[in-house]
Design an enzyme around this catalytic site. Sequence first.
Site, PDB file in Angstrom:
ATOM      1  N   HIS A 219       0.826  -1.209  -0.038  1.00  0.00           N
ATOM      2  CA  HIS A 219      -0.073   0.006   0.065  1.00  0.00           C
ATOM      3  C   HIS A 219       0.944   1.213   0.046  1.00  0.00           C
ATOM      4  O   HIS A 219       0.710   2.256   1.057  1.00  0.00           O
ATOM      5  CB  HIS A 219      -0.949   0.155   1.314  1.00  0.00           C
TER       6      HIS A 219
ATOM      7  N   ASP B 116      -9.532  -0.320  -6.710  1.00  0.00           N
ATOM      8  CA  ASP B 116      -8.465  -0.728  -5.586  1.00  0.00           C
ATOM      9  C   ASP B 116      -8.131  -2.451  -5.716  1.00  0.00           C
ATOM     10  O   ASP B 116      -7.096  -2.814  -5.522  1.00  0.00           O
ATOM     11  CB  ASP B 116      -9.336  -0.565  -4.369  1.00  0.00           C
TER      12      ASP B 116
END
Length: 862
Positions: free
Chosen positions: A562, A723
Amino acid sequence: MGEVNKDAVEKYLENNPQFAKEYFDRKMRAEVLGSIFQVSPGDVKEGVSFKDMSRLEECNILFELLTEIQDEAGSMEKIVHKTLQRLSQLLARDRCSMFICRSRNGIPEVATRLLNVTPTSKFEDNLVNPDKETVFPLDIGIAGWVAHTKKFFNIPDVKKNNHFSDYLDKKTGYTTVNMMAIPITQGKEVLAVVMALNKLNASEFSKEDEEVFKKYLNFISLVLRNHHTSYLYNIESRRSQMLLWSANKVFEELTDIERQFHKALYTIRMYLNCERYSVGLLDMTKEKEFYDEWPIRLGEAEPYKGPKTPDGREVNFYKIIDYILHGKEEIKVIPTPPADHWCLISGLPTYVAENGFICNMMNAPADEYFTFQKGPVDETGWVIKNVLSLPIVNKKEEIVGVATFYNRKDGKPFDEYDEQIIETLTQFLGWSVLNTDTYDKMNKLENRKDIAQEMLMYQTKATPTEVESILKYKEKLNVKSIEECDEKDLIRILKEELPDPKDLELYEFRFSDFPVTEHGLITCGIRLFFEINVVEKFKVPAEVLTRWMYTVRKGYRDITYHNWRHGFNVGQTMFTLLMTGRIKKYYTDLEAFAMVAAAFCHDIDHRGTNNLYQMKSAAPLAKLHGSSILERHHLEYSKTLLQDESLNIFQNLNKRQFETVLHLFEVAIIATDLALYFKKRTMFQKIVDAIEKMETEEEAIKYISIDPTKKEVIMAMMMTGCDLSAITKPWEVQSKVALMVANEFWEQGDLERTVLQQQPIPMMDRNKGDELPKLQVGFIDFVCTFVYKEFSRFHKEITPMFDGLQNNRVEWKTRADEYEEKMKVIEEQKKKEEEAAAKKAENAAGGGGGGEDGKSKTCIVL
């Protein structure tokens, strides 16, 4: 018949008492007796006893007493005085007295109120003024003993009684011989003690006297109980009004303890029943600064040896607020009061601050322990008579101040009920300090937050050098400062530094960030905003756009997955869905601008752990946000960047447009929480079903674009698709990304195992890394397939994402099957080994020690 003279009649009546009684009961008119006994107390004839009185006479006296009781204008003392006068007459005693019972400082006592009442004495002479009271504790004197035992006593000879005190006799010059004493009670509380002193014409009070005494004491009891009930009502009324008004003012003022106390105490002044009161505020500093300790440690100054509060603070009143209620109302504020100020010179406030006691003093100037000023304290001529001082204690049980009340308005000393009502007030004020303390803490936290935010911005915000590495205005425009540049020139030179979107396949779903440097991704991000034509339309300054994009990149932490690369990929996928997937037709340019910007920011400042870990570890973020913990943090971080004008790419929007952008940021970023995915996918599916049935594109555009809710649902599902988009990339890319995701999960699993002392779930267990293909297949089937299948139905242009997902599923399934086969072979081999070992053990146990073939090596069976 001879003439009957007076002496003969009198002699006959004396010799025939029964006849005399019957005659007078039958013949004597009520008017005659009434005229005899209806006289004022001052005209009562001496020697008239209860024996000499008829029932009619008794009724007249009782009626008179009831009339007095009914008269509300009459004071309690006056009514009791008249009753005691009648009793003195009826009992043929020398005099009567009444002692009032009360408590001060938690200690019960009796005090003279009506003294030496005779049938002819005047009320003013018998009433004892508060400043001339004689006070006894309950262990001295018969009055105190009666109050203590709550019993009636008839004492024939007081000198033979151990509890008798001759203090009052010596003070008044009177000699007490015998007495009757009775307590007046209400429930368990003693209100007063009434005494009849020295029986006339007899050596002691008789049983009949006791009956009469108790009978007429019912009137005194009624009067005292009524008065006490009225007094308690007044106390409770004052208490409720004080709390109501002080609460009103306390919650009006939350910023400063001085203003809070002042507003509350000034508002309730009319309910305090005193002539003057003052509040001393204590310094709350517990420890001195180190430089103040140096002179003491070096021997240049004496250490503090004065009084300290129970929690160890030096008693230092930094301010006194003096409220004057007598005469002209006035308030005096004395900052840093001197030690000889009249409020402090007595030492009482210091004593209360040191010990935390409630001090109630009835004759303050005569006290030997405290040195109260005996004369007027100021030019008004006001003098101190009685004092009640209480500590103001906060919820931490720290004394924050001392409240001192002077001179009860009716002249009487403060009693236990005054203590209770004022203690309630000081407790409330002490607890209300929590409001100002909380406000002060909030202010400090707010200031710390601002400082931390400033520090964060300094570290995170792109520096001028970093901005110049992309926006090369000095090199290309030959200027020293960016302020000298025209905005059109800045836009032009910025475009020159941006990559060609076709060269990097920015419009393609298969885009890979691996060949591009992190710095190059910043320029790619800026290029996307130019491609959707929002930079010039919304007048986004080139410098601000560059700084914002660079700052967003710095806002992502250097973690396994991330990180900035993931953030950019989500932004690029959002751009691709809008442009290549042709979803842009449902949205305005402003909405598209906000959606791409939110996609870039959606995981900013991610910590490499998920929401569940934040809760398990009791992280500050989990305490701050109740749900979607990390997503709300990403949102707040993004909003924080926009609060800085030099980073606000939406600075030239109007207020309504900016509010729309913030709302879209919230919808988009919070939607990335997979916990919300299952709530929104049914709604998205219904929209797709409806679109499939429509014949024209215009109809579909109208169906969606006019309904903000449908647009938000689609946008939320787009964020989920963005995502998870790594799982739709070509296998060469997807396999690498999957390993990065797995490594980040395993790092969290290591933390759970070492820090939280918990066993991680299989997906985050490094020891079960071989199960990754199986887990990937499950994730694709359970979560991802629906997203991209529905998007391919929604717009056929998005089908490449679904195809990529299916291809990757085949790859993961193949590896999962290989792993299953491998595990099956291992399990079979393990099973065979276990069976062989078991058989070997069985043979060894059942062969009686024979060889491997079960036959004896020494014996042969023929």
